[in-house]
Design an enzyme around this catalytic site. Structure first.
Site, short mmCIF file in Angstrom:
data_model
loop_
_atom_site.label_atom_id
_atom_site.label_comp_id
_atom_site.label_asym_id
_atom_site.label_seq_id
_atom_site.Cartn_x
_atom_site.Cartn_y
_atom_site.Cartn_z
CG HIS A 21 -4.24 9.63 0.27
ND1 HIS A 21 -3.00 9.61 0.00
CD2 HIS A 21 -4.55 9.18 1.55
CE1 HIS A 21 -2.33 9.15 1.08
NE2 HIS A 21 -3.25 8.87 2.12
CG ASP A 61 -1.70 1.25 1.22
OD1 ASP A 61 -2.88 1.27 0.62
OD2 ASP A 61 -1.42 2.33 1.91
CE1 TYR A 99 1.07 7.92 2.23
CE2 TYR A 99 1.47 5.67 1.93
CZ TYR A 99 0.52 6.73 2.56
OH TYR A 99 -0.29 6.26 3.04
CE LYS A 114 -3.72 4.73 0.46
NZ LYS A 114 -2.39 4.55 0.88
N1 LIG Z 1 -5.26 6.39 3.68
C1 LIG Z 1 -4.58 7.28 4.75
O1 LIG Z 1 -4.96 8.35 4.76
C2 LIG Z 1 -3.67 6.57 5.64
C3 LIG Z 1 -3.16 7.13 6.69
C4 LIG Z 1 -1.87 6.83 7.34
C5 LIG Z 1 -1.60 5.22 6.93
N2 LIG Z 1 -2.05 4.50 5.98
C6 LIG Z 1 -1.39 3.42 5.23
O2 LIG Z 1 -1.43 2.49 6.29
C7 LIG Z 1 -0.29 2.12 6.76
C8 LIG Z 1 0.08 1.77 8.09
O3 LIG Z 1 -0.21 2.74 9.02
P1 LIG Z 1 0.73 3.67 9.68
O4 LIG Z 1 2.03 3.36 8.98
O5 LIG Z 1 0.38 5.03 9.87
O6 LIG Z 1 1.06 3.12 11.31
P2 LIG Z 1 1.15 1.57 11.79
O7 LIG Z 1 1.48 0.43 10.78
O8 LIG Z 1 -0.19 1.40 12.71
O9 LIG Z 1 2.22 1.61 12.65
C9 LIG Z 1 3.68 1.70 12.20
C10 LIG Z 1 4.69 2.10 13.35
O10 LIG Z 1 4.55 0.93 14.11
C11 LIG Z 1 5.91 0.23 14.34
N3 LIG Z 1 5.99 -1.09 14.25
C12 LIG Z 1 5.69 -2.01 13.18
N4 LIG Z 1 5.52 -3.18 13.83
C13 LIG Z 1 5.77 -2.89 14.78
C14 LIG Z 1 5.83 -4.06 15.96
N5 LIG Z 1 5.53 -5.42 15.70
N6 LIG Z 1 6.07 -3.79 17.26
C15 LIG Z 1 6.26 -2.67 17.61
N7 LIG Z 1 6.19 -1.61 16.43
C16 LIG Z 1 5.98 -1.93 15.20
C17 LIG Z 1 6.51 0.94 12.97
O11 LIG Z 1 8.00 1.10 13.34
P3 LIG Z 1 9.04 0.34 12.35
O12 LIG Z 1 8.96 0.70 10.88
O13 LIG Z 1 10.42 1.03 12.93
O14 LIG Z 1 9.01 -1.12 12.50
C18 LIG Z 1 6.00 2.18 12.92
O15 LIG Z 1 6.62 3.30 13.65
C19 LIG Z 1 0.75 2.95 6.34
O16 LIG Z 1 1.93 2.77 5.97
C20 LIG Z 1 -0.07 3.54 4.71
O17 LIG Z 1 0.33 2.59 3.84
C21 LIG Z 1 -3.01 5.22 5.09
#
Ligand SMILES: NC(=O)c1ccc[n+]([C@@H]2O[C@H](COP(=O)([O-])OP(=O)(O)OC[C@H]3O[C@@H](n4cnc5c(N)ncnc54)[C@H](OP(=O)(O)O)[C@@H]3O)[C@@H](O)[C@H]2O)c1
Length: 280
Positions: free
Chosen positions: A117, A54, A59, A84
Site C-alpha cells: 500500500h 479495488d 479500508y 493491499k
Molecule cells: N493506493 C493508495 O494509497 C490509494 C489512495 C487513495 C485512493 N486509492 C484507491 O483509489 C480509489 C479512488 O480514489 P478516491 O476514492 O480517493 O477518490 P476519487 O475517486 O478521485 O473521488 C471520489 C470522490 O468523488 C466523488 N464522485 C464520484 N463520482 C463523481 C462524479 N461523477 N461527479 C462528482 N463527484 C463524484 C465521490 O462521491 P460519492 O461517493 O458521493 O459519489 C467521492 O467523494 C479509492 O477508492 C481507492 O480504492 C488508493
C-alpha cells in the site's frame, strides 16, 4: 453500445507483464463503510458492468466486498479483485500472514492483484520479497506496489529481479506524473490511477468546456483521458447513478489535441500525501 459490447468494454484492459489482463476501469472503495454501504456500492458497480474492485485491508471493508461479489451472481473468474498489505503488517512473515487474513475476509481462493500500500522505510524491500513468494507459490495472480517512485521501484527490482505488474499512484489532470509514467512504461509496469476524480474536486473550466464539447460529464472526460493514456483507473462512488455514469466512457474518443490540453493542466498538486512524507 449493445449489452455485449458494454460487457466486452468492461472486461477489456491492458495485459500485465505476467500475461494476465486487468480491466481498464474498476470501482474504488476507500472510505466506503463496511456492511450495507460497501455491499450496495459493489453490487451497483457489478450490476452496471464493472468487473474490477479495488479495496485494501486498511479500508476495513474486505468482508463486505467479498459478500457483494458472492451475491452478485457474476462468476468469480470474470472479476478482478485487488487488495493491499497495510503498513503495520509490513515485513516478510507478517505480510504472508496479512495476505491470508485479507484472502479469508474476501472469501476468495486467490486474490487477483496484491499491492504494497505505502512505502514503510526499512521494511518495504522485505515486504516485496514476501509478495514475490506469494506469487511464485501461485497464491496470487499478480503482484504490484502503490505509491512507489522510480528509485523505490529500482531497488525492489534489483533485489528480486521481479518487476511489479502494477504501480498504483495518485494521478489526475492536476498531477500528471510524466517521469514516473515514462519509467513504468519502459519497465512494463502498468500505471493505475488512484484519486482519478481528484476526490470530487472536479470543477475546472477546461474540463467543463471539454464536457460540453463531447456531451459528457467532467468525470467521464478524465476517466476517458486515463484510458487513452494507457492508465487503469479506479473511481470511487457510493452513488449508483454516478457509478453507472463514471464507467460510461467506451463510446467516445478524445482528440489528440484535447488529450494534450488535459495533460497541460498539470500543477503537481496532490490531494493525498506525498510518498516521501507518509508514515515513515
Ligand atoms: N493506493 C493508495 O494509497 C490509494 C489512495 C487513495 C485512493 N486509492 C484507491 O483509489 C480509489 C479512488 O480514489 P478516491 O476514492 O480517493 O477518490 P476519487 O475517486 O478521485 O473521488 C471520489 C470522490 O468523488 C466523488 N464522485 C464520484 N463520482 C463523481 C462524479 N461523477 N461527479 C462528482 N463527484 C463524484 C465521490 O462521491 P460519492 O461517493 O458521493 O459519489 C467521492 O467523494 C479509492 O477508492 C481507492 O480504492 C488508493
Amino acid at each position: 453500445m449493445t449489452t455485449e459490447g458494454a460487457n466486452r468494454a468492461f472486461s477489456s484492459g491492458p495485459r500485465l507483464n505476467n500475461g494476465i489482463t486487468m480491466p481498464w476501469i474498476g470501482l474504488g472503495v476507500f472510505l466506503v463503510r463496511e456492511g450495507n454501504e460497501v455491499i450496495h456500492s459493489v453490487k451497483s458497480a457489478i450490476g452496471a458492468g464493472y468487473r474490477s474492485i479495488d479495496t485494501a485491508s486498511v479500508y476495513g471493508n474486505e468482508q463486505g466486498v467479498g459478500q457483494a461479489i458472492r451475491e452478485s451472481g457474476v462468476p468469480r473468474e470474470e472479476l478482478f479483485v485487488t487488495t493491499k498489505v497495510w503498513n503495520a503488517d509490513q515485513g516478510y512473515e507478517s505480510t504472508l500472514k496479512a495476505y491470508e487474513v485479507s484472502r479469508k475476509k474476501l472469501g476468495l481462493e486467490a486474490i487477483d492483484l496484491y499491492l504494497i500500500h505505502w512505502l514503510v522505510k526499512g521494511k518495504y524491500r522485505e515486504t516485496w520479497k514476501a509478495l514475490v513468494h506469494l506469487y511464485q507459490e501461485g497464491h496470487v495472480r499478480a503482484i504490484g506496489v502503490s505509491n512507489f517512485q522510480i528509485h523505490n521501484l529500482r531497488e525492489i527490482i534489483e533485489d528480486t529481479g521481479v518487476v511489479p505488474a502494477v504501480n498504483q499512484v495518485e494521478y489526475h489532470p492536476r498531477l500528471v506524473q510524466r517521469e514516473l509514467l515514462t519509467f513504468c512504461r519502459e519497465q512494463g509496469i502498468q500505471l493505475q490511477a488512484y484519486a482519478p476524480l481528484m476526490h470530487g474536486h472536479l470543477d475546472h473550466p477546461v474540463l467543463a468546456r471539454l464536457a460540453t464539447k463531447y456531451g459528457k460529464t467532467m468525470a467521464q472526460i478524465i476517466l476517458r483521458w486515463d484510458i487513452q493514456n494507457g492508465i487503469v483507473t479506479i473511481p470511487k462512488s457510493v452513488n449508483p447513478e454516478r457509478i453507472r455514469q463514471n464507467a460510461n466512457v467506451f463510446d467516445f474518443e478524445l482528440s489528440e489535441e484535447d488529450m494534450a490540453t488535459i495533460d497541460a493542466l498539470d500543477e503537481g498538486l496532490r490531494y493525498g500525501p506525498h510518498p516521501d512524507h507518509f508514515n515513515r
